[in-house]
Design an enzyme around this catalytic site. Structure first.
Site: not given
Length: 391
Positions: A210-211, A214-216, A234, A335
């Site tokens: 679940c990008a 794309g931060g992670k 995604d 989160c």
């Protein structure tokens, strides 16, 4: 703008934010930007003052206010200097009448308090709505945190993640040469710790299921030293499209992007089944751990929406599990601090799946078979994260 006119501007914006919360419309930040885009006479001090009033009123009102004026009157009850600005002058709020409604002070809507109080305790609730620090991640592909701390005099190291550092709130990050050079990314320290939990290394096959933007994924690419296979997936084309310029700036050339068809994700993922060394499932969720940044989001959440999100999390968790090779790792994260999305969701998965062993993580505190990071205790956004090893 006069101080009283700033109060009226905040009330006008609040009315829009409240309407948007009831209809799942634009976020408060978007509404603020749109409001000032047509009011060029408002200077930077005006915009900052209006924004401060707006978010103070939002943070103070647990339930959705009946109106922007009611929310601001509630704030005025706590701040005599604000109450004095209801003076009835042109472009200013009318004087407060004794019978007018005022939003009561509360951290959360009542139904959310019932869910979170047993998990966090009353002492941790205020931190859910406090201002978040400006966290950043040094890009290991191009630099180190130590080098950036030397180059940026106002930067300080963050306490937990090895690449995390902080700059003063309000820093114009995109104006910094170091950002333009791809030396760092804006990323909450909690998000960085989730990427660390994946344990990605050079030469591995890793999937970020679940990008989003794309931060992670970028953090995983740095951990892999740009070597191996990293697939960012995604179902949202617009969000995933934001990854391309980000990975180019970061120098992360090994990232593959895979757009999925919602409800038919297995068609695109079929060739990857059982092949990944590690899969990160940072599932869509309520975002209750990010209320520091988007405090009006708690007005948008309903029991019905929470149930839909929980079902979606079960779906993507099953998808991710099918991609992990024997002996590989599945990291599930949200989160959120709501047990429906964290400990309870993972327990339901483990109850119907054999051959998965939870492993300890050096972060947060235990929560069911996983661990929890909280703003009060860890200084990060709120997260639930669990790491499972496939037999």
């Amino acid at each position: 703008m006069t101080p009283a006119a700033r109060v009226q501007a905040a009330i006008d914006i609040l009315d829009e934010v409240i309407a948007a919360a009831r209809t799942q419309g634009a976020a408060a930040d978007t509404i603020v930007a749109r409001y000032f885009s047509t009011r060029r006479y408002a200077g930077s001090k005006d915009r900052r003052a209006v924004r401060d009033l707006l978010f103070a009123a939002i943070r103070r009102s647990g339930e959705v206010p009946v109106s922007g004026r009611a929310a601001m009157i509630g704030l005025a009850g706590d701040r005599p200097e604000v109450a004095a600005l209801f003076n009835g002058a042109p472009h200013c709020p009318a004087p407060i009448r004794p019978e007018e409604p005022a939003s009561p002070a509360a951290a959360l809507p009542a139904w959310l308090s019932e869910k979170l109080l047993p998990v966090l305790g009353a002492e941790q609730l205020p931190a859910l709505l406090a201002r978040a620090p400006l966290d950043l991640r040094a890009n290991r592909l191009k630099t180190t945190r130590a080098d950036l701390l030397a180059r940026l005099p106002e930067a300080v190291a963050a306490p937990h993640a090895p690449d995390a550092f902080r700059l003063p709130e309000g820093t114009r990050v995109e104006a910094l040469a170091e950002w333009r050079e791809g030396l760092f990314e804006v990323q909450d320290e909690g998000s960085q710790l989730l990427a660390e939990a994946v344990g990605a290394g050079p030469g591995q096959t890793v999937i970020d299921l679940c990008a989003g933007a794309g931060g992670k994924t970028l953090a995983l690419a740095a951990a892999m030293a740009n070597e191996g296979r990293l697939i960012a997936c995604d179902v949202d084309r617009a969000r995933l499209s934001r990854l391309a310029p980000r990975k180019a700036r970061a120098g992360a050339s090994m990232i593959e992007e895979l757009l999925l068809d919602a409800g038919r994700e297995d068609r695109a993922l079929h060739s990857l089944a059982g092949r990944a060394d590690a899969v990160l499932v940072d599932a869509p969720c309520s975002g209750s751990g990010t209320w520091r940044r988007n405090p009006e989001a708690r007005w948008r959440l309903t029991p019905e929406r929470l149930a839909r999100l929980s079902a979606m999390q079960a779906h993507v968790l099953d998808l991710g599990a099918g991609l992990v090779r024997p002996g590989g790792r599945l990291v599930f994260a949200v989160c959120s601090l709501l047990p429906d999305e964290g400990a309870d969701r993972l327990a339901a998965f483990l109850a119907t799946r054999s051959g998965w062993t939870p492993e300890a993580l050096p972060l947060g505190v235990p929560s069911g078979a996983g661990f929890m990071l909280t703003p009060e205790r860890d200084g990060t956004d709120g997260f639930f994260v669990a790491s499972l090893i496939r037999a």
